[in-house]
Design a protein around this motif. Structure first.
Motif, PDB file in Angstrom:
ATOM      1  N   ASP A 162       0.834  -1.196   0.000  1.00  0.00           N
ATOM      2  CA  ASP A 162       0.000   0.000   0.000  1.00  0.00           C
ATOM      3  C   ASP A 162       0.871   1.250   0.000  1.00  0.00           C
ATOM      4  N   ASP A 163       0.339   2.343  -0.523  1.00  0.00           N
ATOM      5  CA  ASP A 163       1.039   3.637  -0.497  1.00  0.00           C
ATOM      6  C   ASP A 163       2.450   3.499  -1.070  1.00  0.00           C
ATOM      7  N   LYS A 198       0.705  -0.778  -5.003  1.00  0.00           N
ATOM      8  CA  LYS A 198      -0.377   0.195  -5.032  1.00  0.00           C
ATOM      9  C   LYS A 198       0.219   1.589  -5.010  1.00  0.00           C
ATOM     10  N   GLU A 252      -4.182   4.421  -6.591  1.00  0.00           N
ATOM     11  CA  GLU A 252      -5.234   4.852  -5.659  1.00  0.00           C
ATOM     12  C   GLU A 252      -5.459   6.349  -5.806  1.00  0.00           C
TER      13      GLU A 252
HETATM   14 CA    CA Z   1      -3.293   3.396   0.200  1.00  0.00          CA
END
Ligand code: CA
Ligand code: C2E
Ligand code: CA
Ligand code: CA
Length: 278
Positions: free
Chosen positions: A178-179, A199, A235
């Motif tokens: 994530d991130d 992501k 995202e």
């Molecule tokens: Ca995220």
């Protein structure tokens, strides 16, 4: 001098109030976790280049009074700092698994649901036993779920991290970072990590269609992922220009207000009913 002393007093008072606010919020959180009734899951759809539904991300909200939702950005860090994150995420896993079992009952083609996982929880001794027990209780196969972890987790005990992620992959659970791009992923260990998805963080997506540097960062991440055999999702996609830029550069999947906001279960039900064949 007098003014200086007053300033100091004000400073002290502010500090005191912040500390007691923090304490009160910790207590509120503790009670909410104990009663388990005030956490509500929202789900944000993920789509592919053809805007087809390919996944859902579970995002938790705290409903302290009816209709008033507190953001996870506020309470997840507090839960982490006050030793409550494992209890909270165990609660979230149960909520998501119950929902997932119900969706699959009605819609066998329900896409994979991803769950955010704190590094503290991932590396705890209780994580795998609890997960196994919970998957069994709700009859959830690994192929129905995915975990999103941030790069910061790899700063801890990388060996142990790899071990746990390997176990998860062995259960057919997907793993995404994530991130991505905001942490300290070393390219050297990225190639050895058992992960499936990068992501791309919203901070790079924001100006990817209007700023050279961010454009380059996004295209480089997509290239890197493809070199490593990983897929990519962006995202925080909020407009068509961002979508078009990223799609043109080979980004696989997308998530953001341009497609869908995080939606209540009722709204996801409608979406599944209209997009999936029973
Ligand atoms: Ca995220
Ligand atoms: P995240 O994992 O990076 O989740 C994405 C956040 O961006 C979500 O905020 C989502 O509502 C928001 N978002 C989605 N699309 C857009 C967009 O197009 N534009 C903008 N401006 N924002 C968008 P949310 O739901 O407030 O969650 C904040 C953070 O809290 C999450 O960031 C995640 O780190 C954490 N979080 C949420 N749910 C959980 C959970 O169940 N467990 C854990 N450990 N953390 C969670
Ligand atoms: Ca996430
Ligand atoms: Ca982010």
């Amino acid at each position: 001098k007098q003014a200086g002393r007053d300033n100091f007093k004000i400073f002290e008072l502010t500090m005191a109030r912040d500390a007691s606010d923090q304490f009160n919020f910790e207590q509120t959180l503790r009670q909410a976790i104990q009663s388990a009734h005030q956490f509500v899951m929202f789900y944000q759809p993920k789509v592919n280049q053809h805007r087809e539904l390919v996944g859902l991300e579970a995002l938790v909200r705290l409903e302290l009074s009816p209709g008033k939702f507190t953001s996870p950005a506020e309470f997840i860090p507090v839960a982490e700092e006050s030793g409550q994150i494992i209890a909270l995420e165990e609660l979230i896993l149960r909520l998501v698994f119950a929902q997932l079992a119900s969706w699959h009952h009605t819609y066998p083609l329900t896409p994979r649901v991803s769950i955010n996982l704190s590094g503290i929880h991932l590396l705890s001794d209780t994580f795998l036993p609890f997960l196994n027990q919970c998957m069994e209780e709700f009859a959830i196969p690994g192929a129905w779920i995915e975990f999103e972890v941030t790069e910061s987790v790899f700063l801890n005990d990388i060996e142990r991290c790899i071990q746990v992620l390997q176990v998860l992959q062995g259960m057919e659970i997907a793993i995404s970072i994530d991130d991505f791009g905001t942490g300290y992923s070393s390219l050297n260990y990225l190639k050895n990590l058992p992960v499936d998805v990068l992501k791309i963080d919203r901070s790079f997506v924001l100006e990817c269609a209007s700023q050279k540097e961010d454009a380059k960062i996004c295209s480089t991440i997509i290239e890197l992922a493809s070199t490593l055999g990983l897929s990519t999702i962006a995202e925080g996609v909020e407009n068509h220009a961002q979508f078009e830029f990223l799609a043109t550069h080979g980004c696989d999947n997308f998530q953001g207000y341009h497609f869908y906001r995080p939606l209540s279960v009722t709204r996801i039900d409608e979406l599944l009913a209209t997009t999936l064949e029973v």
